[in-house]
Design a protein around this motif. Structure first.
Motif, PDB file in Angstrom:
ATOM      1  N   SER A 139      -6.050  -5.572   4.442  1.00 18.23           N
ATOM      2  CA  SER A 139      -6.323  -4.222   4.954  1.00 18.23           C
ATOM      3  C   SER A 139      -5.916  -4.080   6.410  1.00 18.23           C
ATOM      4  O   SER A 139      -5.646  -2.971   6.876  1.00 18.23           O
ATOM      5  N   CYS A 145      -9.842  -3.572  -0.966  1.00 25.81           N
ATOM      6  CA  CYS A 145      -9.510  -4.974  -1.234  1.00 25.81           C
ATOM      7  C   CYS A 145     -10.738  -5.846  -1.059  1.00 25.81           C
ATOM      8  O   CYS A 145     -11.590  -5.577  -0.219  1.00 25.81           O
ATOM      9  N   TRP A 189       0.837  -1.207   0.000  1.00 25.66           N
ATOM     10  CA  TRP A 189       0.000   0.000   0.000  1.00 25.66           C
ATOM     11  C   TRP A 189       0.868   1.252   0.000  1.00 25.66           C
ATOM     12  O   TRP A 189       1.966   1.249   0.579  1.00 25.66           O
ATOM     13  N   THR A 248     -13.325  -2.787   2.311  1.00 23.74           N
ATOM     14  CA  THR A 248     -12.998  -4.202   2.090  1.00 23.74           C
ATOM     15  C   THR A 248     -14.264  -5.041   1.983  1.00 23.74           C
ATOM     16  O   THR A 248     -15.303  -4.699   2.546  1.00 23.74           O
ATOM     17  N   ILE A 291     -10.581   2.904   4.039  1.00 25.01           N
ATOM     18  CA  ILE A 291     -10.278   1.497   3.747  1.00 25.01           C
ATOM     19  C   ILE A 291     -11.606   0.786   3.483  1.00 25.01           C
ATOM     20  O   ILE A 291     -12.495   0.781   4.337  1.00 25.01           O
ATOM     21  N   ILE A 321     -13.049   2.929   8.169  1.00 22.52           N
ATOM     22  CA  ILE A 321     -12.919   1.501   7.848  1.00 22.52           C
ATOM     23  C   ILE A 321     -14.313   0.986   7.474  1.00 22.52           C
ATOM     24  O   ILE A 321     -15.220   0.974   8.312  1.00 22.52           O
ATOM     25  N   GLN A 339     -16.310  -2.289   6.041  1.00 21.95           N
ATOM     26  CA  GLN A 339     -16.172  -3.726   5.766  1.00 21.95           C
ATOM     27  C   GLN A 339     -17.526  -4.292   5.387  1.00 21.95           C
ATOM     28  O   GLN A 339     -18.511  -4.095   6.110  1.00 21.95           O
ATOM     29  N   MET A 360      -8.121   2.866  -0.073  1.00 21.80           N
ATOM     30  CA  MET A 360      -7.448   1.580  -0.283  1.00 21.80           C
ATOM     31  C   MET A 360      -8.534   0.495  -0.245  1.00 21.80           C
ATOM     32  O   MET A 360      -9.246   0.361   0.742  1.00 21.80           O
ATOM     33  N   CYS A 386     -10.463  -8.268   4.048  1.00 17.96           N
ATOM     34  CA  CYS A 386     -10.014  -7.579   5.264  1.00 17.96           C
ATOM     35  C   CYS A 386      -8.599  -7.997   5.652  1.00 17.96           C
ATOM     36  O   CYS A 386      -7.908  -7.264   6.354  1.00 17.96           O
TER      37      CYS A 386
END
Ligand SMILES: Cc1cc2nc3c(=O)[nH]c(=O)nc-3n(C[C@H](O)[C@H](O)[C@H](O)COP(=O)(O)OP(=O)(O)OC[C@H]3O[C@@H](n4cnc5c(N)ncnc54)[C@H](O)[C@@H]3O)c2cc1C
Ligand code: FES
Length: 273
Positions: free
Chosen positions: A121, A204, A99, A113, A111, A140, A142, A202, A118
């Motif tokens: 991350s 993922c 990253w 995810t 972030i 964050i 998720q 970011m 996760c």
């Protein structure tokens, strides 16, 4: 050093994260140092089963223990799931481009995810919490298909209670008593107080989710070049020699797994790539 030669790692602990997901805590037996950047991965090798790329979730430099969180999906990961404390495996790495933590200095970090996205991350979050003054607000987000798939619930609660950290959880299908959001992770963007000019994202998880998230954030004003994502491809050599992980003109093992969105945007979702 021969890049194909694994180092020996002993399993010094394991944690059951869910019925098919577990964490292995490993110590390299050769006593040589190990250092990685958030987002990099190792190749884990089990004799008689094979070798797979797995992201490094965390390391504890004082104890020399590093952690991988693995979902048992097939031949190698199922065999890894059967291992116990005291068993030994091979490990090569770390590999790949992680990253852009330096680029994120002084900015808010978002972030996003999905599923076991996760795992890569978490190394971002650990890094930011270890260098808190270097980064702004942390969001964050998720998402999981079903609330049963959500691991690290206590960890998300702990992160969400920290100053300047916002945690938002979403599940497509929720169990009774679920306090998070019901829907796709991208629908959480409506709850974000996003400052696009000072943010970096970011991502993922599954490619379809990363593509939707990148488009959604870009539509909310985030520059395309401030969006990064972590790609997955089957791998063999992990050092840019065999071509197994080719993605357009790039090798995911060598040029990724983290790419800036403009580098991969045209090929994301294109059948055959
Ligand atoms: C850079 C990178 C980091 C990764 N980090 C993690 C991690 O932290 N934790 C984790 O659990 N997994 C991670 N993976 C995925 C992991 O490598 C695969 O799940 C593993 O290789 C599957 O091998 P297997 O022999 O167990 O399954 P196989 O028997 O090879 O396959 C089982 C099933 O999974 C599918 N599959 C295989 N490899 C992949 C892949 N790379 N992506 C999507 N589907 C795949 C197959 O098509 C098949 O349906 C990562 C992959 C990459 C490339
Ligand atoms: S795995 Fe061999 S080139 Fe990437």
């Amino acid at each position: 050093m021969n890049p194909y030669l694994p180092r020996e790692a002993e399993i010094v602990g394991r944690t059951e994260e869910s019925s098919n997901t577990f964490s292995l805590h490993l110590r390299l037996t050769d006593g040589r140092p190990y250092d990685f950047a958030p987002g990099q991965f190792n190749m884990l090798y089990l004799f008689g089963a094979g070798e797979v790329p797995i992201s490094v979730v965390a390391d504890a430099p004082d104890s020399g223990v590093l952690t991988h969180t693995i979902r048992a999906l097939g031949r190698v990961t199922n065999a890894l799931q059967a291992l116990q404390v005291g068993d030994r495996i091979g490990l090569r790495g770390p590999y790949g481009r992680g990253w852009p933590m330096h680029e994120a200095h002084g900015r808010d970090v978002l972030i996003v995810t999905g599923g076991l996205g996760c795992a890569p991350s978490v190394s971002i979050i650990h890094h930011i919490l270890g260098h808190r003054e270097d980064y702004g607000h942390v969001h964050i987000l998720q998402g999981v298909k079903h609330t049963d798939d959500l691991i690290w619930r206590a960890q998300y609660d702990a992160w969400g209670s920290l100053p300047n950290v916002q945690v938002l959880l979403a599940a497509d299908v929720a169990e009774p008593g679920w306090h998070g959001h019901v829907g796709l992770v991208t629908t959480l963007f409506e709850q974000l107080d996003l400052q696009p000019e000072r943010s970096i994202a970011m991502l993922c998880g599954p490619e379809v989710m990363m593509r939707a998230a990148a488009e959604g954030l870009h539509a909310r004003g985030l520059a395309a070049g401030s969006i990064y994502l972590s790609m997955e491809r089957n791998m063999q050599c992990a050092v840019g020699h065999c071509g197994h992980c080719q993605f357009g003109g790039s090798f995911v093992c060598r040029d990724g797994p983290v790419f800036a969105w403009p580098e991969v945007r045209a090929l994301l979702g294109v059948r055959g790539f």
